[in-house]
Design a protein around this motif. Structure first.
Motif, PDB file in Angstrom:
ATOM      1  N   GLU A  34       0.818  -1.208   0.000  1.00  0.00           N
ATOM      2  CA  GLU A  34       0.000   0.000   0.000  1.00  0.00           C
ATOM      3  C   GLU A  34       0.853   1.260   0.000  1.00  0.00           C
ATOM      4  O   GLU A  34       0.598   2.194  -0.769  1.00  0.00           O
ATOM      5  CB  GLU A  34      -0.931   0.008   1.209  1.00  0.00           C
ATOM      6  N   SER A  35       1.878   1.303   0.846  1.00  0.00           N
ATOM      7  CA  SER A  35       2.719   2.503   0.897  1.00  0.00           C
ATOM      8  C   SER A  35       3.478   2.698  -0.406  1.00  0.00           C
ATOM      9  O   SER A  35       3.723   3.835  -0.829  1.00  0.00           O
ATOM     10  CB  SER A  35       3.695   2.420   2.073  1.00  0.00           C
ATOM     11  N   GLY A  36       3.827   1.597  -1.076  1.00  0.00           N
ATOM     12  CA  GLY A  36       4.539   1.714  -2.341  1.00  0.00           C
ATOM     13  C   GLY A  36       3.668   2.214  -3.477  1.00  0.00           C
ATOM     14  O   GLY A  36       4.149   2.902  -4.383  1.00  0.00           O
ATOM     15  N   GLY A 130      -6.243   0.203   1.753  1.00  0.00           N
ATOM     16  CA  GLY A 130      -5.714   0.713   0.491  1.00  0.00           C
ATOM     17  C   GLY A 130      -6.778   1.305  -0.404  1.00  0.00           C
ATOM     18  O   GLY A 130      -6.522   2.274  -1.138  1.00  0.00           O
ATOM     19  N   ALA A 131      -7.988   0.743  -0.361  1.00  0.00           N
ATOM     20  CA  ALA A 131      -9.056   1.214  -1.245  1.00  0.00           C
ATOM     21  C   ALA A 131      -9.492   2.636  -0.918  1.00  0.00           C
ATOM     22  O   ALA A 131      -9.894   3.391  -1.805  1.00  0.00           O
ATOM     23  CB  ALA A 131     -10.246   0.262  -1.159  1.00  0.00           C
ATOM     24  N   GLY A 184     -13.788  -8.210   3.017  1.00  0.00           N
ATOM     25  CA  GLY A 184     -12.959  -7.015   3.008  1.00  0.00           C
ATOM     26  C   GLY A 184     -13.118  -6.212   1.730  1.00  0.00           C
ATOM     27  O   GLY A 184     -13.177  -4.973   1.759  1.00  0.00           O
ATOM     28  N   GLY A 185     -13.204  -6.907   0.591  1.00  0.00           N
ATOM     29  CA  GLY A 185     -13.354  -6.217  -0.688  1.00  0.00           C
ATOM     30  C   GLY A 185     -14.680  -5.500  -0.819  1.00  0.00           C
ATOM     31  O   GLY A 185     -14.748  -4.387  -1.361  1.00  0.00           O
ATOM     32  N   MET A 186     -15.755  -6.102  -0.321  1.00  0.00           N
ATOM     33  CA  MET A 186     -17.070  -5.446  -0.398  1.00  0.00           C
ATOM     34  C   MET A 186     -17.128  -4.240   0.530  1.00  0.00           C
ATOM     35  O   MET A 186     -17.657  -3.183   0.157  1.00  0.00           O
ATOM     36  CB  MET A 186     -18.174  -6.445  -0.050  1.00  0.00           C
ATOM     37  N   ALA A 187     -16.597  -4.373   1.745  1.00  0.00           N
ATOM     38  CA  ALA A 187     -16.549  -3.225   2.647  1.00  0.00           C
ATOM     39  C   ALA A 187     -15.733  -2.093   2.036  1.00  0.00           C
ATOM     40  O   ALA A 187     -16.052  -0.908   2.203  1.00  0.00           O
ATOM     41  CB  ALA A 187     -15.966  -3.636   3.996  1.00  0.00           C
ATOM     42  N   ALA A 188     -14.667  -2.456   1.308  1.00  0.00           N
ATOM     43  CA  ALA A 188     -13.843  -1.454   0.624  1.00  0.00           C
ATOM     44  C   ALA A 188     -14.622  -0.761  -0.485  1.00  0.00           C
ATOM     45  O   ALA A 188     -14.553   0.466  -0.636  1.00  0.00           O
ATOM     46  CB  ALA A 188     -12.595  -2.120   0.058  1.00  0.00           C
ATOM     47  N   ASP A 323      -9.713   3.522  -6.637  1.00  0.00           N
ATOM     48  CA  ASP A 323      -9.163   2.481  -5.772  1.00  0.00           C
ATOM     49  C   ASP A 323      -7.646   2.488  -5.956  1.00  0.00           C
ATOM     50  O   ASP A 323      -7.116   1.857  -6.874  1.00  0.00           O
ATOM     51  CB  ASP A 323      -9.751   1.124  -6.167  1.00  0.00           C
ATOM     52  N   PRO A 324      -6.913   3.208  -5.103  1.00  0.00           N
ATOM     53  CA  PRO A 324      -5.477   3.418  -5.330  1.00  0.00           C
ATOM     54  C   PRO A 324      -4.640   2.154  -5.437  1.00  0.00           C
ATOM     55  O   PRO A 324      -3.615   2.148  -6.120  1.00  0.00           O
ATOM     56  CB  PRO A 324      -5.050   4.243  -4.105  1.00  0.00           C
ATOM     57  N   VAL A 325      -5.050   1.063  -4.777  1.00  0.00           N
ATOM     58  CA  VAL A 325      -4.221  -0.148  -4.779  1.00  0.00           C
ATOM     59  C   VAL A 325      -4.909  -1.327  -5.459  1.00  0.00           C
ATOM     60  O   VAL A 325      -4.452  -2.463  -5.353  1.00  0.00           O
ATOM     61  CB  VAL A 325      -3.821  -0.539  -3.343  1.00  0.00           C
ATOM     62  N   CYS A 326      -6.006  -1.077  -6.131  1.00  0.00           N
ATOM     63  CA  CYS A 326      -6.738  -2.123  -6.852  1.00  0.00           C
ATOM     64  C   CYS A 326      -7.239  -3.213  -5.896  1.00  0.00           C
ATOM     65  O   CYS A 326      -7.271  -4.398  -6.230  1.00  0.00           O
ATOM     66  CB  CYS A 326      -5.844  -2.739  -7.927  1.00  0.00           C
ATOM     67  N   ALA A 327      -7.675  -2.795  -4.720  1.00  0.00           N
ATOM     68  CA  ALA A 327      -8.122  -3.759  -3.718  1.00  0.00           C
ATOM     69  C   ALA A 327      -9.423  -4.446  -4.108  1.00  0.00           C
ATOM     70  O   ALA A 327      -9.593  -5.646  -3.871  1.00  0.00           O
ATOM     71  CB  ALA A 327      -8.293  -3.053  -2.367  1.00  0.00           C
TER      72      ALA A 327
END
Length: 422
Positions: A34-36, A130-131, A184-188, A323-327
């Motif tokens: 995520e930080s990367g 990340g999302a 986790g993906g749905m909550a994101a 979605d910055p990290v494609c979560a």
């Protein structure tokens, strides 16, 4: 217990604790990933957010989440077992009736079972980070993490793993494509919809990743730790450990190459980010069926996941979802795929894991298992979506979710944490 039984329990406990340690070490992988992939001006904020998730999850899951998920109760939710108070059923000690019958298939210590499942709960929560990165207020994210680990994750986890109604219907999710990753993906996804995109996203702003090298190292850490994430779910040592690790590895490898090659064919570029996402998508997808399929099926599941990630990401961009990290493509789309793939490719007890699902569609088992898997994933995804929307909106109306455009453009590290860019 006899000496042989004691030795077996000791070996199984060591295996589960080692697996739990590797599942916990996935935190380093997610942190680097995520930080990367996010901007350097928000680096400290992201690190604080990731570390806080694991601290909050450790306390919340101990107090309430584990009990709601695994304690005896009804087909909807567990009741009792809070603060780990109460004995655990054990096949090696049959002179009492414990409060966690859903975990009685393993004779390892209750503390070891808790540590392993804590890693699962933490992983599901960290997917959301990340999302919603780079525009959410820290307090809102921490509050949502607490609510997610305390109520949302344990609820659906009880249905599938705690003796709940999905488990009674013979729904299978060996290591969490549905319970961990789809949740986790749905909550994101709901968080993205409630929060909106980063400042400048709709105008086509370019968000430069801070370090693709860090993201790649994080991906490799996750790849390794996933062997223990899946094989550790046996809660003991058996010959199935090798088969599960092999299937996990094959799906990751084919997912990585599918993502790389498809984007190369479509865009004329070999994109490292797409390879990373394809690899992670393959890992997510194989997590549910890894104990019940052949290596060939694992490879095919990974290929489909690598392709699915590319098209899911394109759909999100076309819909204006940031979605910055494609979560969401990795964890939600591939989590759904992996759950239903079990109903397609399952070969039952092929690897010696018991109990096992029925044969899948392509193994001549008819539509039963596929139908149950489809029902299960719809129930999990729908419930998580509804509860997540409720909690996100409560936070939005009470605290306000978004940072201002000025705060986003200046960066959270300078304004919130007093740390300038190096």
């Amino acid at each position: 217990m006899t000496e042989t039984q004691e030795l077996r329990v000791a070996i199984d406990t060591i295996w589960v604790v080692i697996s739990a340690a590797f599942v916990f070490f996935m935190s380093a992988g997610f942190l680097l990933l995520e930080s990367g992939l996010c901007q350097r001006k928000n680096l400290v904020s992201i690190l604080i957010k990731n570390l806080s998730v694991y601290a909050i999850a450790a306390i919340t899951y101990w107090i309430v989440g584990f009990g709601l998920q695994f304690a005896q109760g009804n087909s909807f939710i567990g009741s009792g077992g809070f603060l780990l108070l109460g004995q655990d059923n054990s096949p090696a000690t049959k002179d009492y009736q414990g409060i966690f019958p859903a975990l009685s298939y393993s004779g390892v210590a209750l503390s070891a079972k808790f540590l392993f499942h804590l890693g699962f709960a933490s992983t599901s929560a960290i997917i959301i980070s990340g999302a919603v990165a780079e525009r959410i207020k820290l307090i809102d994210y921490l509050c949502f993490t607490l609510l997610f680990v305390a109520f949302i994750y344990p609820l659906v986890g009880h249905w599938a793993w705690g003796g709940g109604w999905l488990q009674q219907l013979e729904f299978y999710d060996f290591a969490g494509s549905a319970i961990v990753h789809t949740s986790g993906g749905m909550a994101a996804l709901i968080g993205i919809l409630c929060l909106g995109p980063r400042s400048g996203f709709q105008a086509g702003a370019t968000f430069r990743p801070s370090s693709i090298r860090s993201a790649t190292i994080g991906c490799v850490i996750l790849w390794l730790c996933w062997w223990f994430f899946n094989a550790g779910s046996l809660m003991g040592v058996s010959s199935a450990v090798g088969a599960i690790a092999l299937n996990t590895n094959l799906s990751a490898a084919t997912g990585a190459l599918a993502g790389l090659l498809l984007h190369w064919m479509l865009k004329g570029q070999a994109d490292l980010g797409k390879m990373i996402n394809g690899l992670l998508g393959g890992l997510v997808a194989v997590t549910a069926p890894c104990a019940y399929i052949s290596p060939g099926a694992a490879a095919l599941i990974g290929i489909c996941a690598g392709i699915l990630v590319i098209y899911a990401e394109q759909w999100m961009l076309a819909a204006g979802l940031d979605d910055p990290v494609c979560a969401v493509p990795v964890h939600l789309a591939c989590g759904v795929w992996g759950t239903v793939a079990l109903g397609i490719f399952s070969q039952g007890g092929i690897n010696g894991v018991s109990p096992a699902p029925r044969l899948g569609l392509l193994a001549g088992g008819g539509p039963f298992q596929f139908g149950v898997q489809l029902l299960g994933i719809l129930a999990v995804a729908g419930t998580v979506a509804l509860l997540s929307y409720l909690f996100w909106m409560i936070l939005k109306m009470s605290l306000g979710l978004r940072l201002s455009n000025f705060e986003q453009e200046k960066g959270m590290d300078v304004l919130q944490h007093g740390v300038g860019e190096d």
